[in-house]
Each structure stands twice: as C-alpha cells, then as structure tokens.
Design a protein around this motif. Structure first.
Motif, PDB file in Angstrom:
ATOM      1  N   MET A 234      40.330  27.434  54.225  1.00  0.00           N
ATOM      2  CA  MET A 234      40.214  28.052  52.939  1.00  0.00           C
ATOM      3  C   MET A 234      38.778  27.867  52.461  1.00  0.00           C
ATOM      4  SD  MET A 234      42.441  27.499  49.447  1.00  0.00           S
ATOM      5  CE  MET A 234      43.885  27.100  50.349  1.00  0.00           C
ATOM      6  N   GLU A 235      38.223  28.923  51.911  1.00  0.00           N
ATOM      7  CA  GLU A 235      36.866  28.837  51.388  1.00  0.00           C
ATOM      8  C   GLU A 235      36.715  29.736  50.172  1.00  0.00           C
ATOM      9  OE1 GLU A 235      34.043  31.579  53.896  1.00  0.00           O
ATOM     10  OE2 GLU A 235      35.376  30.495  55.247  1.00  0.00           O
ATOM     11  N   TYR A 236      35.733  29.444  49.373  1.00  0.00           N
ATOM     12  CA  TYR A 236      35.437  30.237  48.184  1.00  0.00           C
ATOM     13  C   TYR A 236      34.463  31.342  48.531  1.00  0.00           C
ATOM     14  CZ  TYR A 236      37.544  26.522  45.413  1.00  0.00           C
ATOM     15  OH  TYR A 236      38.415  25.620  44.874  1.00  0.00           O
TER      16      TYR A 236
ATOM     17  N   GLU B 259      42.665  37.620  53.951  1.00  0.00           N
ATOM     18  CA  GLU B 259      43.672  37.315  52.926  1.00  0.00           C
ATOM     19  C   GLU B 259      42.966  36.572  51.797  1.00  0.00           C
ATOM     20  OE1 GLU B 259      46.930  38.194  53.192  1.00  0.00           O
ATOM     21  OE2 GLU B 259      46.447  39.187  55.073  1.00  0.00           O
TER      22      GLU B 259
ATOM     23  N   CYS C 234      47.791  37.016  45.052  1.00  0.00           N
ATOM     24  CA  CYS C 234      47.404  37.100  46.457  1.00  0.00           C
ATOM     25  C   CYS C 234      47.379  38.544  46.924  1.00  0.00           C
ATOM     26  CB  CYS C 234      48.375  36.301  47.319  1.00  0.00           C
ATOM     27  SG  CYS C 234      48.471  34.570  46.851  1.00  0.00           S
TER      28      CYS C 234
END
Length: 58
Positions: free
Chosen positions: A1-3, A26, A46
């Motif tokens: 997960m990353e910003y 996603e 999402c």
C-alpha cells in the motif's frame, strides 16, 4: 500500500473532485468525519482503474 499525490477541489456542498494520474490499479480514499473525532466514523471509498480489452481493440 502506498500514497499517491492528488489535488482536491470542492464540488457542491458535500463532494470533492480528486485529480491524480490515471494509472492502472486499485485505490481507496479514506474519509474521516471532522465533526466527530471517532475512528468509527472513518469511511473508505474504493475503486479501480483497469484497461478494458473486452472490445478487442488496442
């Protein structure tokens, strides 16, 4: 997960338009209710961006 970096602009009374590079993947947007400082009011929206090859066109 990353910003990822994005720009946000208010749209109407309760919406925002988010602008960011349209890369395939996603994504989730975390929204916290600023009026109630409670983790139970956190909402995630999402969505996905995917290449649609179902038409047979490239």
């Amino acid at each position: 997960m990353e910003y990822i970096n994005f720009q946000g602009k208010r749209y109407g009374k309760s919406s925002y338009i988010l602008t960011f590079p349209a890369i395939e993947g996603e994504f989730g947007v975390k929204v916290m209710n600023p009026n109630e400082r409670d983790e139970k009011t956190t909402v995630f929206y999402c969505f996905g961006i995917h290449n649609d090859n179902s038409s047979g066109q490239n």
